[in-house]
Design a protein around this motif. Structure first.
Motif, PDB file in Angstrom:
ATOM      1  N   THR A   3     -24.041   4.867   9.778  1.00 26.61           N
ATOM      2  CA  THR A   3     -23.927   5.273   8.794  1.00 26.61           C
ATOM      3  C   THR A   3     -22.348   6.456   8.772  1.00 26.61           C
ATOM      4  OG1 THR A   3     -25.234   7.265   8.833  1.00 26.61           O
ATOM      5  CG2 THR A   3     -26.075   5.464   6.891  1.00 26.61           C
ATOM      6  N   TYR A   4     -21.824   6.818   8.497  1.00 25.50           N
ATOM      7  CA  TYR A   4     -20.565   7.020   8.864  1.00 25.50           C
ATOM      8  C   TYR A   4     -20.689   9.017   8.557  1.00 25.50           C
ATOM      9  CZ  TYR A   4     -17.730   3.829  10.541  1.00 25.50           C
ATOM     10  OH  TYR A   4     -16.958   1.955  11.212  1.00 25.50           O
ATOM     11  N   PHE A   5     -20.178   9.811   9.090  1.00 27.77           N
ATOM     12  CA  PHE A   5     -20.946  11.021   8.308  1.00 27.77           C
ATOM     13  C   PHE A   5     -19.236  11.676   7.969  1.00 27.77           C
ATOM     14  CE2 PHE A   5     -22.643  11.709  12.859  1.00 27.77           C
ATOM     15  CZ  PHE A   5     -23.959  11.340  12.455  1.00 27.77           C
ATOM     16  N   ASP A   6     -17.949  10.644   8.098  1.00 29.41           N
ATOM     17  CA  ASP A   6     -16.955  11.125   7.219  1.00 29.41           C
ATOM     18  C   ASP A   6     -17.201  10.839   5.912  1.00 29.41           C
ATOM     19  OD1 ASP A   6     -14.403  12.694   7.745  1.00 29.41           O
ATOM     20  OD2 ASP A   6     -14.692  11.330   6.190  1.00 29.41           O
ATOM     21  N   PRO A   7     -17.096  11.580   5.284  1.00 34.11           N
ATOM     22  CA  PRO A   7     -17.146  11.296   3.564  1.00 34.11           C
ATOM     23  C   PRO A   7     -16.113  11.623   2.380  1.00 34.11           C
ATOM     24  CG  PRO A   7     -16.542  14.089   3.770  1.00 34.11           C
ATOM     25  CD  PRO A   7     -16.878  13.523   4.825  1.00 34.11           C
ATOM     26  N   LYS A   8     -15.313  10.939   3.324  1.00 34.58           N
ATOM     27  CA  LYS A   8     -14.177   9.998   2.502  1.00 34.58           C
ATOM     28  C   LYS A   8     -14.142   8.446   3.025  1.00 34.58           C
ATOM     29  CE  LYS A   8     -12.647  14.122   3.625  1.00 34.58           C
ATOM     30  NZ  LYS A   8     -13.796  14.903   4.184  1.00 34.58           N
ATOM     31  N   ALA A   9     -13.611   8.106   2.009  1.00 25.65           N
ATOM     32  CA  ALA A   9     -13.791   6.235   1.817  1.00 25.65           C
ATOM     33  C   ALA A   9     -12.914   6.666   3.413  1.00 25.65           C
ATOM     34  CB  ALA A   9     -13.182   6.021   0.690  1.00 25.65           C
ATOM     35  N   ASP A  33     -21.809  29.892  10.433  1.00 25.29           N
ATOM     36  CA  ASP A  33     -23.077  29.841  10.730  1.00 25.29           C
ATOM     37  C   ASP A  33     -24.054  28.887  11.562  1.00 25.29           C
ATOM     38  OD1 ASP A  33     -22.545  32.956  10.150  1.00 25.29           O
ATOM     39  OD2 ASP A  33     -24.031  32.778   8.580  1.00 25.29           O
ATOM     40  N   GLN A  34     -23.225  27.928  11.135  1.00 24.53           N
ATOM     41  CA  GLN A  34     -23.904  26.455  11.310  1.00 24.53           C
ATOM     42  C   GLN A  34     -23.622  25.984  13.349  1.00 24.53           C
ATOM     43  OE1 GLN A  34     -24.765  23.182   8.806  1.00 24.53           O
ATOM     44  NE2 GLN A  34     -24.328  24.130   7.223  1.00 24.53           N
ATOM     45  N   THR A  39     -23.345  25.141  18.562  1.00 24.86           N
ATOM     46  CA  THR A  39     -22.801  25.402  19.390  1.00 24.86           C
ATOM     47  C   THR A  39     -23.612  26.167  20.771  1.00 24.86           C
ATOM     48  OG1 THR A  39     -20.645  25.729  18.480  1.00 24.86           O
ATOM     49  CG2 THR A  39     -19.905  25.981  20.693  1.00 24.86           C
ATOM     50  N   THR A  40     -24.134  26.809  20.769  1.00 29.10           N
ATOM     51  CA  THR A  40     -24.480  27.941  21.201  1.00 29.10           C
ATOM     52  C   THR A  40     -25.686  26.657  21.826  1.00 29.10           C
ATOM     53  OG1 THR A  40     -24.104  29.510  19.918  1.00 29.10           O
ATOM     54  CG2 THR A  40     -26.451  29.995  21.711  1.00 29.10           C
ATOM     55  N   ALA A  41     -26.493  26.312  21.272  1.00 29.23           N
ATOM     56  CA  ALA A  41     -27.263  25.147  21.242  1.00 29.23           C
ATOM     57  C   ALA A  41     -27.135  24.534  22.289  1.00 29.23           C
ATOM     58  CB  ALA A  41     -28.537  24.805  20.448  1.00 29.23           C
ATOM     59  N   TRP A  42     -25.961  24.061  22.307  1.00 30.94           N
ATOM     60  CA  TRP A  42     -25.359  22.478  23.207  1.00 30.94           C
ATOM     61  C   TRP A  42     -24.861  23.366  24.610  1.00 30.94           C
ATOM     62  CZ3 TRP A  42     -24.641  18.110  23.119  1.00 30.94           C
ATOM     63  CH2 TRP A  42     -24.070  16.784  23.703  1.00 30.94           C
ATOM     64  N   LEU A  43     -24.554  24.212  23.893  1.00 34.93           N
ATOM     65  CA  LEU A  43     -23.999  24.757  25.698  1.00 34.93           C
ATOM     66  C   LEU A  43     -24.764  25.599  26.393  1.00 34.93           C
ATOM     67  CD1 LEU A  43     -20.315  26.716  24.743  1.00 34.93           C
ATOM     68  CD2 LEU A  43     -20.611  24.231  25.746  1.00 34.93           C
ATOM     69  N   ASP A  44     -25.959  26.004  25.827  1.00 34.11           N
ATOM     70  CA  ASP A  44     -26.992  26.734  26.637  1.00 34.11           C
ATOM     71  C   ASP A  44     -28.857  26.083  25.773  1.00 34.11           C
ATOM     72  OD1 ASP A  44     -28.866  28.534  28.175  1.00 34.11           O
ATOM     73  OD2 ASP A  44     -27.772  30.757  27.133  1.00 34.11           O
ATOM     74  N   PRO A  45     -28.855  25.541  25.714  1.00 28.78           N
ATOM     75  CA  PRO A  45     -30.184  24.768  24.987  1.00 28.78           C
ATOM     76  C   PRO A  45     -31.192  25.880  25.687  1.00 28.78           C
ATOM     77  CG  PRO A  45     -29.971  23.188  26.849  1.00 28.78           C
ATOM     78  CD  PRO A  45     -28.352  24.196  26.908  1.00 28.78           C
ATOM     79  N   VAL A  46     -31.319  26.146  26.570  1.00 25.79           N
ATOM     80  CA  VAL A  46     -32.538  26.989  26.845  1.00 25.79           C
ATOM     81  C   VAL A  46     -32.810  28.001  26.257  1.00 25.79           C
ATOM     82  CG1 VAL A  46     -33.240  28.472  29.147  1.00 25.79           C
ATOM     83  CG2 VAL A  46     -31.659  26.152  29.720  1.00 25.79           C
ATOM     84  N   PRO A  59     -25.531  15.822  19.642  1.00 25.19           N
ATOM     85  CA  PRO A  59     -24.498  14.845  19.365  1.00 25.19           C
ATOM     86  C   PRO A  59     -24.099  14.817  17.690  1.00 25.19           C
ATOM     87  CG  PRO A  59     -25.767  14.072  20.806  1.00 25.19           C
ATOM     88  CD  PRO A  59     -26.287  15.304  20.289  1.00 25.19           C
ATOM     89  N   ASP A  60     -25.218  14.199  16.597  1.00 26.61           N
ATOM     90  CA  ASP A  60     -24.969  14.108  15.857  1.00 26.61           C
ATOM     91  C   ASP A  60     -24.708  15.047  14.819  1.00 26.61           C
ATOM     92  OD1 ASP A  60     -26.661  11.374  15.131  1.00 26.61           O
ATOM     93  OD2 ASP A  60     -27.708  11.846  16.680  1.00 26.61           O
ATOM     94  N   VAL A  61     -24.480  16.444  15.114  1.00 27.26           N
ATOM     95  CA  VAL A  61     -24.556  17.800  14.347  1.00 27.26           C
ATOM     96  C   VAL A  61     -22.753  17.578  14.355  1.00 27.26           C
ATOM     97  CG1 VAL A  61     -24.562  20.048  13.857  1.00 27.26           C
ATOM     98  CG2 VAL A  61     -26.450  18.649  14.139  1.00 27.26           C
ATOM     99  N   LEU A  62     -23.013  17.660  16.175  1.00 25.14           N
ATOM    100  CA  LEU A  62     -20.900  18.114  17.054  1.00 25.14           C
ATOM    101  C   LEU A  62     -20.270  17.501  15.633  1.00 25.14           C
ATOM    102  CD1 LEU A  62     -21.590  19.790  20.039  1.00 25.14           C
ATOM    103  CD2 LEU A  62     -20.865  20.591  18.073  1.00 25.14           C
ATOM    104  N   MET A  63     -20.801  15.808  16.100  1.00 28.45           N
ATOM    105  CA  MET A  63     -19.776  14.503  15.778  1.00 28.45           C
ATOM    106  C   MET A  63     -19.266  14.680  14.057  1.00 28.45           C
ATOM    107  SD  MET A  63     -18.580  12.567  18.147  1.00 28.45           S
ATOM    108  CE  MET A  63     -18.417  11.901  18.868  1.00 28.45           C
TER     109      MET A  63
END
Length: 275
Positions: A3-9, A33-34, A39-46, A59-63
């Motif tokens: 599925t495409y993440f972009d909501p436009k046609a 906030d999201q 971003t914090t979890a991506w760069l420092d998942p610990v 990756p899905d969320v950031l994309m």
């Protein structure tokens, strides 16, 4: 199902019709906030308990955030960017991302592109096998890029003239090209085609000091298109009136970007995005 993440046609015209609801959703405090949390979890998942589960979705969320944010803020506007060391300026129409198995596929449509000051009327880029690699900066890799575009014949001949020292090429009526030797008094009318990344010129009429010459007496050597950015290869090129429609591909490449810089550009609406 992919599925495409972009909501436009898929249409560039509809992609520019951004809509107030999407803009409010992207730029209200909850979206920021999201972005900050992911971003914090991506760069420092610990820092997060259960980070293995969280980062599996990163990756899905950031994309999603990147494609929606960039298109919503810059869709239909001119964007200045530096991409792999090349200066670019273009109007963004479409930016779509979808998951394909373990990787992503993205599609970008721009018009009025200036690549290192070389003008291209329209360009569509489809990137296959896209991966995001965590870090500061974040790396992005693609397995292959497919390009489809339109360039004016004047711009193309000017570009070609910078590659070879012997002939000056200019457009001529009837789909022809006028080739004039830079040192001799040779002039020739020819047609040109691209085969396997090589520009081949076929003579139709030639003269020297105004004297008609047999075609076999004048030879125009094929011109390898070796100076294209990032080892791009032109697989097809066809002249249609004053324009040339082309298709090309690029091998896999790697770039990087700063998430915070991209976020600030999206929120502030600045016109510089650096990859």
């Amino acid at each position: 199902m992919a599925t495409y993440f972009d909501p436009k046609a898929w249409s560039p015209l509809r992609a520019v019709d951004l809509g107030m609801d999407l803009g409010k959703r992207l730029f209200d405090q909850s979206w920021l906030d999201q972005w900050t949390a992911f971003t914090t979890a991506w760069l420092d998942p610990v820092v997060d308990f259960g980070a293995g589960t969280v980062t599996a979705l990163m990756p899905d969320v950031l994309m999603t955030l990147l494609s929606e944010g960039i298109l919503s803020q810059f869709g239909g506007q001119e964007v200045n960017a530096t991409f792999l060391g090349h200066d670019m300026r273009a109007t963004l129409h479409t930016l779509k991302v979808r998951r394909r198995g373990a990787h992503f596929q993205s599609k970008i449509v721009v018009t009025g592109l200036h690549w290192n000051e070389h003008p291209i009327e329209e360009l569509t880029v489809i990137a296959h096998g896209v991966r995001l690699i965590p870090g500061a900066p974040t790396k992005i890799r693609s397995a292959q890029l497919d390009l489809r575009g339109v360039i004016g014949i004047d711009a193309l001949t000017h570009w070609i003239n910078t590659w070879q020292p012997d002939w000056q090429l200019t457009p001529a009526p009837g789909g022809m090209v006028l080739a004039q030797h830079r040192r001799r008094r040779l002039r020739a009318l020819a047609t040109a085609e691209v085969i396997d990344n090589v520009l081949t010129i076929t003579l139709h009429r030639a003269n020297w000091w105004g004297i008609r010459m047999p075609r076999r007496a004048v030879r125009l050597q094929p011109i390898p298109l070796t100076d294209l950015p990032n080892y791009a290869r032109i697989t097809r090129a066809q002249r249609v009136g004053d324009y040339v429609h082309f298709e090309a591909d690029l091998p896999g490449l790697t770039g990087s970007f700063e998430l915070a810089q991209i976020r600030d550009a999206i929120v502030a609406g600045t016109t510089l995005i650096v990859f």
